[in-house]
Design an enzyme around this catalytic site. Structure first.
Site, short mmCIF file in Angstrom:
data_model
loop_
_atom_site.label_atom_id
_atom_site.label_comp_id
_atom_site.label_asym_id
_atom_site.label_seq_id
_atom_site.Cartn_x
_atom_site.Cartn_y
_atom_site.Cartn_z
N LYS A 163 0.86 -1.18 0.00
CA LYS A 163 0.00 0.00 0.00
C LYS A 163 0.90 1.24 0.00
O LYS A 163 1.86 1.32 0.78
CB LYS A 163 -0.87 -0.01 1.27
N ASP A 188 -0.57 -0.40 -4.43
CA ASP A 188 -1.98 0.02 -4.40
C ASP A 188 -2.07 1.35 -3.66
O ASP A 188 -1.72 1.43 -2.48
CB ASP A 188 -2.83 -1.05 -3.70
N GLU A 213 -2.12 0.36 -8.67
CA GLU A 213 -3.56 0.18 -8.51
C GLU A 213 -4.19 1.47 -7.99
O GLU A 213 -3.72 2.04 -7.01
CB GLU A 213 -3.78 -0.98 -7.52
N ASP A 238 -9.44 -0.38 -9.43
CA ASP A 238 -10.15 -1.16 -8.41
C ASP A 238 -11.44 -0.40 -8.09
O ASP A 238 -12.50 -0.66 -8.69
CB ASP A 238 -9.21 -1.32 -7.19
N LYS A 262 -13.59 -7.71 -8.08
CA LYS A 262 -14.07 -8.20 -6.78
C LYS A 262 -15.57 -8.40 -6.93
O LYS A 262 -16.28 -7.43 -7.25
CB LYS A 262 -13.84 -7.16 -5.67
#
Ligand code: OSB
Ligand code: MG
Length: 368
Positions: A163, A188, A213, A238, A262
Site C-alpha cells: 500500500k 496500491d 492500482e 479497483d 471483486k
C-alpha cells in the site's frame, strides 16, 4: 430454486495484525454471512464484504443489513427465481449497494451449483485446477514491510502488493527493491494521489512495478486515462470499476491496462463474470481482488479466479494471512504459491460451525 429460508449472521473477528492504509487501520473485521436453504435442506453460503465504516466504499455492515432485510430478500420472496442470474437482474431495481447484493447473489450461486452437483468454478466457466496466490503488505513501517515480504516469500506467495500514498512511496519502494530486486511487485494507492502528483507518479516507473492500482479518484476514469498516457507502469483500476459499463468505459478510454475484479464491489458473480468476459475478449488481463475476507468469500474468489482471463496472481492469500481460525473447513492454504480449486460441488468448502458460532454477534431469519 425453492428457497425455504435465508439467514443472516453478523460476525466479527480480530485480525492477527492491523491492516494499515492511509485511510486508517482495520484491526477487527465485521462481516455478514448469508445462508440460503432450499426446501430439500441444501444450503448455499455468501459473504457481505462491506466494512464497519465506509472507508473503502460507501457501504457498511449496517447499510448492507438494511438493504438485505428491507429490499433484497423481499425481492426473492413470493417470486421464485430459476437461476442466480435472475436475482442479479432483479436486484437492478435497487440502485448500487453492490456488496449487499453480492452477499445474497453469491449464496444463490453456491446453492445453485450444489443443486447441479457441480463445482462453482466449473459452473462459472473456470478452467484452472490451481490459482496463483498473491499477498498484500499493509503497514506504515518500512522495516515491517521488508520483514513481511521475507516471510511471505518463504510461504511461497507469487506476487507482492504494498500500500502506498504520497507520504509513503518512494523510500518504501527503494528499500524493497534494494532487498528484493526481482520479486513481482505492485503498489496500491487506494486513491491517494491527484494529477498534481504526476511527476511523483512518473518517478515510480523506475521500480518496475507490475502495475499501480487506483492512483486517482475512487470514481474517476477520465483523469486515469490522462495519467496512463504519461506512465510506463500499467494502471489497474479497483474502486473505479463497480459495473460492467465502468469496465467497458475504462478500457475504451484507455484509463487502465489491468482490472481488479471483486465480486462484492460489482454486485456479485454474474457481473464479475461479465466484466471478466469483456476483458478477456479485449486482451485486458484481470486478477481477483481481496477484501480481508473470511473463508466463504475467499472460496467464491477461488472459483472466480479459475476463469481463463485471471492471468495475474490475485489478492487470494491463505486463511492464515488474516485469521487465527477461519470459518470454513478445510481452511484455504497456499502450497508452492498456489491454491487448489476445489472439485466438490458448490464453493467446495464446509462451514466450521463451531468457529462460525463463536463469531456471531447478531442473527436474522427470513422464511419464504
Ligand atoms: O484496495 O484492494 C484494496 C482490502 C480491503 C479493502 C480494499 C483493498 C484491500 C486489499 C486486499 O488490498 C487485502 C486482501 O484481502 O488480501
Ligand atoms: Mg485496491
Amino acid at each position: 430454486m425453492n428457497i425455504a429460508t435465508v439467514e443472516l449472521f453478523v460476525i466479527e473477528m480480530p485480525l492477527k495484525s492491523p491492516f494499515v492504509t492511509h485511510l486508517g487501520a482495520v484491526t477487527v473485521r465485521e462481516g455478514i454471512i448469508v445462508k440460503v436453504t432450499d426446501q430439500d435442506g441444501c444450503s448455499g453460503y455468501g459473504e457481505g464484504v462491506a466494512f464497519s465504516t465506509p472507508w473503502y466504499t460507501e457501504e457498511t455492515v449496517k447499510t448492507s443489513m438494511h438493504m438485505l432485510t428491507d429490499l433484497l430478500i423481499p425481492l426473492l420472496q413470493h417470486n421464485p427465481i430459476q437461476h442466480p442470474q435472475q436475482a442479479a437482474e432483479r436486484f437492478r431495481s435497487v440502485r448500487r449497494n453492490y456488496m449487499a447484493k453480492a452477499a445474497l447473489e453469491t449464496a444463490l450461486w453456491d446453492l445453485y451449483a450444489k443443486n447441479k452437483s457441480q463445482p462453482l468454478a466449473k459452473l462459472l466457466g473456470g478452467e484452472r485446477a490451481v490459482i496463483a496466490s498473491g499477498v498484500v503488505i499493509a503497514t506504515d513501517s518500512i522495516i515491517n514491510a521488508l520483514k513481511q515480504i521475507d516471510s511471505y516469500m518463504e510461504e511461497g506467495y507469487q506476487r507482492f502488493k504494498v500500500k502506498i500514498n504520497p507520504q509513503h512511496d518512494i523510500t518504501l519502494l527503494k528499500e524493497i527493491r534494494r532487498h528484493f530486486p526481482e520479486i513481482p511487485l505492485m503498489a496500491d494507492a487506494n486513491s491517494s494521489y491527484t494529477l498534481q502528483d504526476i511527476d511523483r507518479l512518473k518517478s515510480l516507473d523506475e521500480f518496475q512495478l507490475l502495475m499501480i492500482e487506483q492512483p486517482l479518484g475512487v470514481d474517476d476514469i477520465i483523469k486515469h486515462a490522462a495519467l496512463q498516457k504519461e506512465l510506463q507502469t500499467p494502471i489497474c483500476l479497483d474502486e473505479s470499476i463497480v459495473t460492467f459499463e465502468d469496465a467497458k468505459n475504462a478500457i475504451d478510454l484507455g484509463s487502465c491496462k489491468v482490472i481488479s475484479i471483486k465480486a462484492g464491489r460489482v454486485g456479485g458473480l454474474y457481473e464479475a463474470k461479465r466484466i471478466h468476459d469483456y476483458c478477456f475478449q479485449q486482451h485486458i488481463p484481470v486478477w481477483c481482488g481481496g477484501m480481508i475476507e473470511f473463508g466463504i468469500s475467499r472460496a467464491h474468489n477461488i472459483a472466480l479466479a479459475s476463469l481463463p482471463g485471471f492471468t495475474i496472481p490475485g489478492d487470494i492469500s491463505a486463511s492464515s494471512r488474516f485469521w487465527e481460525e477461519d470459518i470454513i473447513s478445510p481452511e484455504v492454504t497456499v502450497k508452492n504459491g498456489v491454491v487448489e480449486v476445489p472439485t466438490e460441488s458448490g464453493i467446495g468448502f464446509c462451514i466450521n460451525e463451531k468457529r462460525l458460532n463463536e463469531t456471531i454477534k447478531a442473527k436474522k431469519v427470513f422464511t419464504f
